[in-house]
Design an enzyme around this catalytic site. Structure first.
Site, PDB file in Angstrom:
ATOM      1  N   TYR A   1       0.829  -1.207   0.000  1.00  0.00           N
ATOM      2  CA  TYR A   1       0.000   0.000   0.000  1.00  0.00           C
ATOM      3  C   TYR A   1       0.865   1.258   0.000  1.00  0.00           C
ATOM      4  O   TYR A   1       0.618   2.185  -0.771  1.00  0.00           O
ATOM      5  CB  TYR A   1      -0.930  -0.008   1.213  1.00  0.00           C
ATOM      6  CG  TYR A   1      -1.892   1.151   1.251  1.00  0.00           C
ATOM      7  CD1 TYR A   1      -2.963   1.226   0.381  1.00  0.00           C
ATOM      8  CD2 TYR A   1      -1.725   2.179   2.178  1.00  0.00           C
ATOM      9  CE1 TYR A   1      -3.845   2.295   0.425  1.00  0.00           C
ATOM     10  CE2 TYR A   1      -2.616   3.244   2.233  1.00  0.00           C
ATOM     11  CZ  TYR A   1      -3.672   3.290   1.353  1.00  0.00           C
ATOM     12  OH  TYR A   1      -4.545   4.354   1.392  1.00  0.00           O
TER      13      TYR A   1
ATOM     14  N   ALA B   1       3.989   1.619  -1.027  1.00  0.00           N
ATOM     15  CA  ALA B   1       4.663   1.745  -2.324  1.00  0.00           C
ATOM     16  C   ALA B   1       3.693   2.218  -3.396  1.00  0.00           C
ATOM     17  O   ALA B   1       4.027   3.072  -4.227  1.00  0.00           O
ATOM     18  CB  ALA B   1       5.283   0.406  -2.721  1.00  0.00           C
ATOM     19  N   ALA B   2       2.480   1.690  -3.367  1.00  0.00           N
ATOM     20  CA  ALA B   2       1.484   2.083  -4.364  1.00  0.00           C
ATOM     21  C   ALA B   2       1.100   3.553  -4.221  1.00  0.00           C
ATOM     22  O   ALA B   2       1.012   4.283  -5.212  1.00  0.00           O
ATOM     23  CB  ALA B   2       0.243   1.191  -4.244  1.00  0.00           C
TER      24      ALA B   2
END
Length: 172
Positions: A71, A73-74
């Site tokens: 999450y 990184a996204a």
């Protein structure tokens, strides 16, 4: 408004236990999804001469977490997609914003709280923000009064943003 981001409680695990397919799913939903939507709308946005794109971000994009790698990184990826689009299309009259709404009482939070897997899951429901609060900021960002914030990654806790959007200051 790109607000369809998500995570899955099962994705909240340490690196050595995080399934690659799940990692990819979270990245696709939070980065490629908004990218694809914006990309498909660019001709209409440019033609309008006064378009707005708001991508719902998260402070997780900048703070990281020991159990939410996919999450975080996204959302960091989405922040850079948003920033790049803002730089690329500002001259075309497209105002672009990233907006971190805080911990909001949504279906995603219901799942996270039920999982009990991290500090966010331990937050009592009454401590979560009502969706109407970030919605008010998003409505403000869509108006001409938000020009000074264009191209930025914004946080609902920011006093200047809250004042401009007509929200009371955060106490404490």
């Amino acid at each position: 408004i790109n607000s369809a981001g998500f995570t899955k409680p099962v994705a909240h695990t340490n690196l050595d236990a995080l399934d690659e397919a799940l990692f990819d799913e979270v990245l696709i939903g939070n980065v490629r999804g908004p990218y694809s939507v914006i990309r498909s709308l660019v001709p209409l946005l440019k033609a309008s001469g006064d378009a707005v794109v708001v991508s719902v971000s998260s402070v997780s994009a900048f703070t990281g977490s020991g159990s939410s790698l996919a999450y975080c990184a996204a959302k960091a990826g989405l922040a850079m997609v948003t920033r790049s689009i803002a730089l690329e299309y500002a001259e075309a009259g497209i105002r672009v914003f990233g907006f971190a709404p805080g911990v909001v009482d949504t279906g995603m939070q219901v799942e996270i709280r039920a999982s009990g897997i991290n500090p966010v899951s331990q937050l009592p429901r009454e401590s979560l923000a009502d969706a109407a609060v970030p919605a008010r900021v998003i409505a403000f960002l869509c108006g001409a009064g938000a020009d000074a914030f264009a191209g930025k990654e914004l946080d609902i806790r920011d006093a200047e943003l809250r004042a401009a959007a007509g929200l009371p200051p955060i106490e404490g």
